[in-house]
Design an enzyme around this catalytic site. Structure first.
Site, PDB file in Angstrom:
ATOM      1  N   THR A   1       0.888  -1.260  -0.058  1.00 32.71           N
ATOM      2  CA  THR A   1       0.166  -0.016   0.038  1.00 32.71           C
ATOM      3  C   THR A   1       0.660   1.366   0.094  1.00 32.71           C
ATOM      4  OG1 THR A   1      -0.190   0.097   2.548  1.00 32.71           O
ATOM      5  CG2 THR A   1      -1.854  -1.196   1.007  1.00 32.71           C
TER       6      THR A   1
ATOM      7  N   TYR B   1      -0.512  11.594   8.175  1.00 30.34           N
ATOM      8  CA  TYR B   1       0.683  10.817   7.557  1.00 30.34           C
ATOM      9  C   TYR B   1       1.830  11.721   7.674  1.00 30.34           C
ATOM     10  CZ  TYR B   1      -1.049   6.086   6.777  1.00 30.34           C
ATOM     11  OH  TYR B   1      -1.159   4.560   7.021  1.00 30.34           O
TER      12      TYR B   1
ATOM     13  N   LEU C   1      -2.876   5.097   0.054  1.00 31.24           N
ATOM     14  CA  LEU C   1      -4.173   4.614   0.113  1.00 31.24           C
ATOM     15  C   LEU C   1      -4.446   2.966   0.273  1.00 31.24           C
ATOM     16  CD1 LEU C   1      -6.425   6.638  -0.366  1.00 31.24           C
ATOM     17  CD2 LEU C   1      -6.818   5.726  -2.663  1.00 31.24           C
ATOM     18  N   HIS C   2      -4.406   2.686   1.278  1.00 33.78           N
ATOM     19  CA  HIS C   2      -4.281   1.078   1.589  1.00 33.78           C
ATOM     20  C   HIS C   2      -5.609   0.355   1.233  1.00 33.78           C
ATOM     21  CE1 HIS C   2      -1.282   2.493   4.709  1.00 33.78           C
ATOM     22  NE2 HIS C   2      -2.194   3.302   5.073  1.00 33.78           N
ATOM     23  N   ASP C   3      -6.701   0.677   1.737  1.00 36.47           N
ATOM     24  CA  ASP C   3      -7.835  -0.167   1.568  1.00 36.47           C
ATOM     25  C   ASP C   3      -8.370  -0.507   0.032  1.00 36.47           C
ATOM     26  OD1 ASP C   3      -7.751  -0.476   4.358  1.00 36.47           O
ATOM     27  OD2 ASP C   3      -9.253   0.981   4.927  1.00 36.47           O
TER      28      ASP C   3
END
Length: 382
Positions: free
Chosen positions: A217, A270, A282-284
């Site tokens: 990610t 962050y 933008l992990h998800d």
């Protein structure tokens, strides 16, 4: 593409700035059929994450997507939240989130997940988890038959380190780390490591799991260029950036402005907490995007092999450290750490990509925004 031809998915999430984009991708990618959403403790409390899911669905023009409140705490541990990253509400940073136009479902969430997934043809549905894994662990605990029925479980969680990818992982107190909540552990795994351990040790499930760790990610940063793309759309990139007098400009739609405001809040946290300057990861939505890997040449390629070894597919055994408390993890314990072991060639196990086509990912996300804008326009929302 008709509903029958689409990939059925169920999204389990804790919205969450990055979950907002996972919901957008789930709802508007033409190859996906979003069956429903369960909410879970994590980025904020369960009442907040449930409200946020309903508000986001209203914002993107999908208010009739069923939402089921899930677990308010871990299997055996108290809930932990992330206000330093997501704010108290879980979605701080914008005043444009609408009041939900629908309410959450009242049916039991585990039964609802099982019923929806088991109603799909065998080997077609994906369960996607982008928060704490409590709900998902309860599902397979109470309905073990779902493991054989679904095509896969994709989750955003974990951290590997050791140069698994070239991603910058960030620093806290000027010390490098592989985790984001602790030195060793990623938040979604750490808040309920027992739930994660149950899933990774399931002999049926762990052969059809995909894990998207921080190592992946953090390759996908929402830079200023990306923010401009999302605000102005393709063809609007020549406009002068995102900010006007220190605030997000009007952009192409209210929805786009809202999402970019969320991104800027996420970027600041962050930067302040981890020292990552280029933009927030933008992990998800990557846990959603990986479901599309390989379904056609037009989708988002993920690379499940080491650079320079194309065709040498990698699969892993994943062990979750459950010893220790949340407080001990913050003081250096490895609680919640995901320890991975490369399996012998040809052996089935957890898929952990090492990279993806990042430019293609952002392009498809913007296309989903175009579709959401079009739906909102029919509702008189601009």
């Amino acid at each position: 593409m008709g509903e029958v031809d689409k990939i059925p998915i169920w999204l389990d999430c804790d919205p969450g700035h990055d979950d907002a984009f996972a919901i957008l991708l789930s709802a508007y990618h033409p190859s996906l059929n979003l069956l429903g959403i369960t909410t879970v403790h994590g980025n904020s409390s369960l009442p907040h994450t449930t409200h946020n899911a309903l508000s986001l669905l209203t914002a993107i023009g999908r208010p009739n997507t069923p939402v089921y409140p899930g677990s308010a705490s871990g299997l055996v541990r108290p809930a932990v939240h992330a206000p330093a990253i997501h704010g108290e509400s879980g979605l701080d940073g914008t005043s444009l989130l609408p009041t939900p136009t629908t309410t959450h479902a009242t049916e039991p969430f585990v039964e609802s997940m099982a019923k929806a997934l088991l109603s799909t043809p065998v080997g077609t549905a994906w369960l996607i988890a982008t928060g704490a894994l409590t709900n998902v662990a309860l599902l397979f605990q109470q309905h073990p038959e779902v493991a054989s029925h679904i095509k896969g479980l994709s989750l955003m969680g974990g951290a590997i380190g050791g140069g698994f990818t070239p991603a910058v992982m960030g620093k806290v107190d000027d010390k490098s780390r592989i985790g984001n909540w602790s030195a060793w552990a990623e938040f979604n795994i750490l808040v309920d490591p027992e739930a994660a351990a149950a899933l990774f040790s399931n002999p049926i499930l762990n052969k059809k799991m995909v894990m998207i760790p921080l190592d992946v990610t953090h390759l996908v940063l929402a830079t200023e260029e990306v923010q401009s793309l999302l605000l102005h759309g393709k063809g609007g990139m020549e406009k002068a950036g995102v900010l006007v007098d220190g605030k997000v400009g009007e952009g192409k739609s209210t929805l786009r402005k809202m999402l970019v405001e969320l991104l800027l809040f996420f970027a600041k946290t962050y930067r302040d907490v981890f020292g990552i300057e280029e933009g927030p990861p933008l992990h998800d939505p990557l846990a959603v995007a990986v479901v599309l890997d390989g379904i056609s040449e037009a989708e988002i390629p993920f690379y499940d092999f080491e650079e320079g070894k194309e065709g040498a597919r990698e699969r892993y055994d994943v062990h979750v450290v459950t010893e220790g408390s949340h407080d001990e993890a913050l003081n250096g314990a490895e609680t919640g750490r995901t320890v991975v072991k490369l399996l012998p060639k040809g052996e089935d196990g957890v898929k952990i990509p090492r990279g993806l086509d990042v430019k293609r990912f952002w392009g498809i996300l913007e296309e989903c925004l175009q579709r959401a804008d079009a739906v909102n326009a029919t509702r008189g929302v601009v």
